[in-house]
Design an enzyme around this catalytic site. Structure first.
Site, PDB file in Angstrom:
ATOM      1  N   LYS A 109      52.940  55.944  38.927  1.00 37.10           N
ATOM      2  CA  LYS A 109      53.461  54.532  39.314  1.00 37.10           C
ATOM      3  C   LYS A 109      54.336  54.131  38.015  1.00 37.10           C
ATOM      4  O   LYS A 109      55.169  53.352  38.431  1.00 37.10           O
ATOM      5  CB  LYS A 109      52.156  53.684  39.316  1.00 37.10           C
ATOM      6  CG  LYS A 109      51.168  54.025  40.400  1.00 37.10           C
ATOM      7  CD  LYS A 109      51.248  53.207  41.433  1.00 37.10           C
ATOM      8  CE  LYS A 109      50.422  53.533  42.691  1.00 37.10           C
ATOM      9  NZ  LYS A 109      50.028  53.055  43.782  1.00 37.10           N
ATOM     10  N   LYS A 145      50.653  62.762  50.330  1.00 40.03           N
ATOM     11  CA  LYS A 145      49.610  62.112  50.823  1.00 40.03           C
ATOM     12  C   LYS A 145      49.966  60.746  51.665  1.00 40.03           C
ATOM     13  O   LYS A 145      51.087  60.181  51.295  1.00 40.03           O
ATOM     14  CB  LYS A 145      48.340  61.346  49.976  1.00 40.03           C
ATOM     15  CG  LYS A 145      48.733  60.219  49.035  1.00 40.03           C
ATOM     16  CD  LYS A 145      47.493  59.524  48.464  1.00 40.03           C
ATOM     17  CE  LYS A 145      48.082  58.122  47.784  1.00 40.03           C
ATOM     18  NZ  LYS A 145      46.896  57.289  47.551  1.00 40.03           N
ATOM     19  N   LYS A 158      50.459  53.767  51.913  1.00 37.55           N
ATOM     20  CA  LYS A 158      50.869  52.524  52.302  1.00 37.55           C
ATOM     21  C   LYS A 158      52.183  52.047  51.410  1.00 37.55           C
ATOM     22  O   LYS A 158      52.855  51.082  51.987  1.00 37.55           O
ATOM     23  CB  LYS A 158      49.634  51.327  52.248  1.00 37.55           C
ATOM     24  CG  LYS A 158      49.030  51.170  50.872  1.00 37.55           C
ATOM     25  CD  LYS A 158      48.278  49.952  51.195  1.00 37.55           C
ATOM     26  CE  LYS A 158      46.816  50.040  50.556  1.00 37.55           C
ATOM     27  NZ  LYS A 158      46.977  49.836  49.206  1.00 37.55           N
TER      28      LYS A 158
HETATM   29  P1  ATP Z   1      48.957  52.940  47.279  1.00 38.26           P
HETATM   30  O1  ATP Z   1      49.438  54.171  48.152  1.00 38.26           O
HETATM   31  O2  ATP Z   1      49.580  51.811  47.460  1.00 38.26           O
HETATM   32  O3  ATP Z   1      48.743  53.520  45.997  1.00 38.26           O
HETATM   33  P2  ATP Z   1      46.532  53.670  48.280  1.00 38.26           P
HETATM   34  O4  ATP Z   1      46.443  53.434  49.778  1.00 38.26           O
HETATM   35  O5  ATP Z   1      46.265  54.995  47.727  1.00 38.26           O
HETATM   36  O6  ATP Z   1      47.397  52.593  47.707  1.00 38.26           O
HETATM   37  P3  ATP Z   1      44.024  52.306  48.258  1.00 38.26           P
HETATM   38  O7  ATP Z   1      44.440  51.360  49.350  1.00 38.26           O
HETATM   39  O8  ATP Z   1      43.523  51.370  47.237  1.00 38.26           O
HETATM   40  O9  ATP Z   1      45.272  52.882  47.524  1.00 38.26           O
HETATM   41  O10 ATP Z   1      43.067  53.106  48.582  1.00 38.26           O
HETATM   42  C1  ATP Z   1      41.868  52.938  49.384  1.00 38.26           C
HETATM   43  C2  ATP Z   1      40.979  53.962  49.480  1.00 38.26           C
HETATM   44  O11 ATP Z   1      41.651  54.986  50.605  1.00 38.26           O
HETATM   45  C3  ATP Z   1      40.844  54.850  48.336  1.00 38.26           C
HETATM   46  O12 ATP Z   1      39.313  55.513  48.225  1.00 38.26           O
HETATM   47  C4  ATP Z   1      41.674  55.990  48.639  1.00 38.26           C
HETATM   48  O13 ATP Z   1      41.335  57.324  47.882  1.00 38.26           O
HETATM   49  C5  ATP Z   1      41.617  56.137  50.134  1.00 38.26           C
HETATM   50  N1  ATP Z   1      42.977  56.942  50.532  1.00 38.26           N
HETATM   51  C6  ATP Z   1      44.165  56.203  50.490  1.00 38.26           C
HETATM   52  N2  ATP Z   1      45.234  57.063  51.102  1.00 38.26           N
HETATM   53  C7  ATP Z   1      44.465  58.048  51.613  1.00 38.26           C
HETATM   54  C8  ATP Z   1      44.684  59.131  52.302  1.00 38.26           C
HETATM   55  N3  ATP Z   1      45.928  59.534  52.889  1.00 38.26           N
HETATM   56  N4  ATP Z   1      43.723  60.105  52.825  1.00 38.26           N
HETATM   57  C9  ATP Z   1      42.551  59.761  52.583  1.00 38.26           C
HETATM   58  N5  ATP Z   1      42.198  58.697  51.826  1.00 38.26           N
HETATM   59  C10 ATP Z   1      43.052  57.836  51.305  1.00 38.26           C
END
Ligand code: ATP
Ligand code: LTN
Length: 333
Positions: free
Chosen positions: A116, A198, A201
């Site tokens: 980040k 991965k 969002k």
């Molecule tokens: P950003 O990408 O903005 O950093 P994020 O999507 O990683 O955000 P959160 O939205 O807080 O972060 O994630 C919520 C949950 O979803 C967490 O447990 C994270 O590990 C899971 N998650 C996020 N992206 C994935 C993915 N691509 N596959 C599986 N699990 C995910």
């Protein structure tokens, strides 16, 4: 463990963007399976979200929409506690105490912090750095046994355990030792445009991410455009990140094993498979989207959910905070 002998689950999602099928497969779908057996707390972690600049109006709207999406994905508000992190002051309060039991060196090693800070080089704020101690507070306040998260969060769970261990070592048993709980399939759904990364969002390429609230045409278009290698067989393999990811998605949505998926598409090409994945995702999302629209139309109902959630969360977390304050030597209020 809670007072009724049920194991406790805590997890959080930042309202920093729209939920995608990585969240659905890696998080929400699994949470539904836990609601009967465990005491579950799910938080919209808005305080974590502001470690990266957010538009205030958007943040407010998304926080509400996030609660509606939780419920629309099948999580029952009677069985689970949903709340907004900033509504429960114990999180910031324990966060500060834990800051004083966390080392600079430990925080410097966090990969999410490094990623980040590289991405937001103009805003490497102290909150971004101490993000893991607030997350440790989220978890430890509820005497949590299990933390369901995607693979990317395991390092943060490790540091929460280290902090808990250190505190317990100095003051005696205070915090339950939490464990990460990652799904067997779908712990890391990849981007459709760059399947080495991965699905996130915060991705700038909208085609990389299929949102829970995308309409069917958009879902189909994104899957048809998904990046795959030059092969043609629907079969997993080393270096075939794109097709591996699509097989994982299909398998998680249908409940088939990856082997069964390969058998079903024997002799068919990538094109047919991409269409089939799109169709499965559309039909899984249809009931979720209908329920979401119904919920968003009844703001009072949503408000009642998060208000009651905040009360329950405050009551449970205050017990832990009181214990911590006493142990470190703060005068009783
Ligand atoms: P950003 O990408 O903005 O950093 P994020 O999507 O990683 O955000 P959160 O939205 O807080 O972060 O994630 C919520 C949950 O979803 C967490 O447990 C994270 O590990 C899971 N998650 C996020 N992206 C994935 C993915 N691509 N596959 C599986 N699990 C995910
Ligand atoms: N760091 C997590 C979000 C998060 C969380 C938590 C997850 C904040 N607090 C407590 C589980 C438990 C993320 O970036 N996905």
């Amino acid at each position: 463990m809670n007072k009724d002998g049920k194991k406790v689950i805590f997890s959080g999602i930042k309202p920093s963007g729209d939920l995608h099928i990585g969240h659905f497969i890696g998080a929400l779908k699994n949470w539904k399976a836990l609601q009967d057996e465990y005491e579950c707390y799910y938080s919209v972690v808005d305080m974590h979200a502001i470690t990266v600049r957010q538009d205030p109006a958007q943040l407010r709207k998304r926080s509400l929409s996030m609660i509606a999406q939780y419920v629309a994905c099948g999580l029952d508000p009677q069985k689970n506690t949903f709340f907004i992190q900033s509504h429960v002051p114990t999180h910031a309060e324990l966060g500060w105490v834990l800051d004083c039991y966390t080392m600079f060196g430990e925080l410097s090693r966090m990969t999410q912090f490094k990623d980040k800070s590289a991405k937001h080089a103009d805003n490497i704020n102290a909150g971004l750095f101490t993000y893991p101690t607030l997350m440790a507070a989220d978890i430890l306040l509820y005497q949590t046994d299990l933390v369901p998260v995607g693979e990317d969060q395991t390092q943060h769970i490790e540091i929460a355990r280290d902090i808990a261990n250190r505190f317990n070592g100095i003051y005696g048993e205070t915090f339950t030792m939490p464990q990460a709980y990652t799904p067997k399939v779908g712990a890391r759904i990849k981007s459709l445009q760059n399947p080495a990364e991965k699905m996130s969002k915060s991705d700038e390429n909208a085609n990389a991410c299929v949102l829970i609230l995308d309409d069917p045409d958009t879902i189909m278009r994104k899957f048809r455009r998904a990046v795959t290698d030059s092969g043609s067989e629907v079969r997993r393999g080393e270096g075939k990140d794109g097709i591996n990811n699509l097989i994982t998605i299909y398998s998680a949505i249908t409940g088939l094993t990856p082997e069964q998926v390969e058998a079903e598409f024997e002799g068919k090409g990538y094109g047919d498979f991409k269409t089939a994945v799109g169709e499965q995702v559309c039909s899984a999302m249809r009931p979720v989207q209908e329920e979401y629209r119904r919920l968003m139309a009844s703001k009072d109902f949503l408000q009642a959910i998060y208000k009651e959630g905040a009360q329950r969360a405050l009551s449970a977390s205050s017990r832990t905070l009181r214990k911590v304050y006493r142990k470190v030597g703060f005068v009783d209020r």
